[in-house]
Scaffold this active site. Structure first.
Site, mmCIF file in Angstrom:
data_model
loop_
_atom_site.group_PDB
_atom_site.id
_atom_site.type_symbol
_atom_site.label_atom_id
_atom_site.label_comp_id
_atom_site.label_asym_id
_atom_site.label_seq_id
_atom_site.Cartn_x
_atom_site.Cartn_y
_atom_site.Cartn_z
ATOM 1 N N LEU A 19 0.729 -1.206 0.023
ATOM 2 C CA LEU A 19 0.216 -0.086 -0.086
ATOM 3 C C LEU A 19 0.989 1.416 0.057
ATOM 4 C CD1 LEU A 19 -2.827 -1.176 2.581
ATOM 5 C CD2 LEU A 19 -3.033 -0.330 0.088
ATOM 6 N N ASP A 38 11.006 3.791 4.513
ATOM 7 C CA ASP A 38 10.784 2.395 4.881
ATOM 8 C C ASP A 38 11.991 1.834 5.468
ATOM 9 O OD1 ASP A 38 8.795 0.042 3.466
ATOM 10 O OD2 ASP A 38 10.611 -0.839 4.294
ATOM 11 N N ASP A 73 13.526 4.709 11.629
ATOM 12 C CA ASP A 73 12.578 4.056 12.478
ATOM 13 C C ASP A 73 11.632 4.912 12.958
ATOM 14 O OD1 ASP A 73 11.132 2.325 14.001
ATOM 15 O OD2 ASP A 73 12.642 1.560 15.362
ATOM 16 N N ASN A 100 1.501 4.857 7.476
ATOM 17 C CA ASN A 100 1.286 3.693 6.727
ATOM 18 C C ASN A 100 2.009 2.161 7.223
ATOM 19 O OD1 ASN A 100 0.062 1.752 4.323
ATOM 20 N ND2 ASN A 100 2.277 1.799 4.149
ATOM 21 N N TYR A 171 -3.009 -6.803 16.698
ATOM 22 C CA TYR A 171 -3.113 -5.911 15.450
ATOM 23 C C TYR A 171 -4.244 -5.131 15.470
ATOM 24 C CZ TYR A 171 -3.676 -4.875 10.384
ATOM 25 O OH TYR A 171 -3.861 -4.402 9.178
ATOM 26 N N LYS A 175 -4.625 -1.079 15.685
ATOM 27 C CA LYS A 175 -5.509 -0.385 14.531
ATOM 28 C C LYS A 175 -6.846 0.261 15.047
ATOM 29 C CE LYS A 175 -3.020 -1.118 10.734
ATOM 30 N NZ LYS A 175 -2.398 -0.165 10.414
#
Length: 301
Positions: A19, A38, A73, A100, A171, A175
């Protein structure tokens, strides 16, 4: 390149694959200048042999766009501060932050180690908070200096955060926390010209290919509903000046469908005007539940 983000400077975390890569390329196609972040880790968050951020930068530049890689990071204060500083030092401004970055360490709750809980909460939730904090501090200073920004933050939640997902307690909790963080940030930062929204995408990535293998398989022909590129147009619009007035919202995006999520709203209610006994409370709760809509199904239940 020119488009609805022409001249804007956009930071995308976790942009080396999936994504994030799709978002970065879509922003560049609409005229934005990119900071591609990243860390280059594996699915479990362990460091990989190299960072894919540079490859995405090369793709953007090959298509005529502007981009620079950042390998810090962002779940550390130093990394998040460096991310925002990279945008300001390279391009002289910052307009949009897309949070993201993330990974999975799936376990059923009774088998979920504390380290796996902490690691996922750290990258997803703290990894949203820290870049948001440093970007917002810059934009607040701009606003106080009389330069009110047209600033945008797009956070990444998940259907697991909205409904829950069996085997993904860490997770799902992270979220869900991102949704709450989005609502608070939208309320606190509006006065400084900052809009904050969240997207809960359904798309094929390294994470979902393993967890939802059957539904994520690419079709042999026709519309690929699970392609991550399907989510990016909404993310690009939310990060543009064209989304003026939209803040504190959560959207689901999957294939060709966009859904505005309406969140928790009061349902059936009863007020005795005095304290209930446990028996009365239980009897009343059952009556109210009989009038209430059924909750959404938990993924995998």
């Amino acid at each position: 390149m020119s488009g609805i983000c022409d001249g804007r400077v956009v930071v995308v975390t976790g942009a080396g694959r999936g994504l994030g890569r799709a978002h970065a390329r879509a922003y560049a196609a609409e005229g934005a200048r990119l900071v591609v972040n990243d860390l280059g880790v594996g699915l479990d968050g362990a460091p990989g042999p190299d960072s894919p951020a540079g490859r995405v930068v090369d793709e953007i530049r090959a298509a005529g766009g502007e981009a620079i890689a950042h390998g810090g990071d962002i779940a550390t204060t130093e990394g998040a501060a460096s991310l925002i500083a990279t945008a300001l030092e390279t391009y002289g401004r910052l307009d949009t932050l897309v949070n993201n970055a993330g990974f999975l360490r799936d376990r059923m709750l009774v088998n979920l180690d504390e380290d796996d809980w902490d690691a996922v909460l750290r990258v997803h939730l703290k990894g949203h908070f820290l870049p948001l904090k440093h970007a917002a501090a810059h934009w607040r200073a701009e606003a106080k200096a009389g330069r009110v920004p047209v600033a945008r933050i797009v956070n990444t939640s998940s259907g697991a955060g909205l409904l829950g997902s069996v085997g993904q307690g860490n997770y799902s909790a992270a979220k869900a926390g991102i949704v709450a963080l989005t609502l608070v940030a939208a309320a606190e930062l509006r006065r400084y010209g900052i809009q904050v929204n969240a997207v809960a995408p359904a798309a094929r990535t390294r994470m979902t290919e393993r967890t939802f293998a059957e539904t994520m398989t690419a079709p042999a022909a026709g519309f690929d509903a699970m392609a991550p590129e399907n989510v990016s147009p909404l993310v690009v619009w939310l990060g543009s000046a064209a989304s003026a007035g939209v803040s504190g919202r959560v959207f689901e995006a999957e294939g060709g469908r966009i859904t505005v999520m309406e969140g928790w709203r009061p349902g059936p209610s009863a007020d005795k005007g005095a304290r209930w006994s446990p028996g009365e409370a239980g009897e009343t709760a059952l009556k109210l539940l009989a009038e209430a809509a059924e909750p959404g199904a938990v993924y995998g239940a």
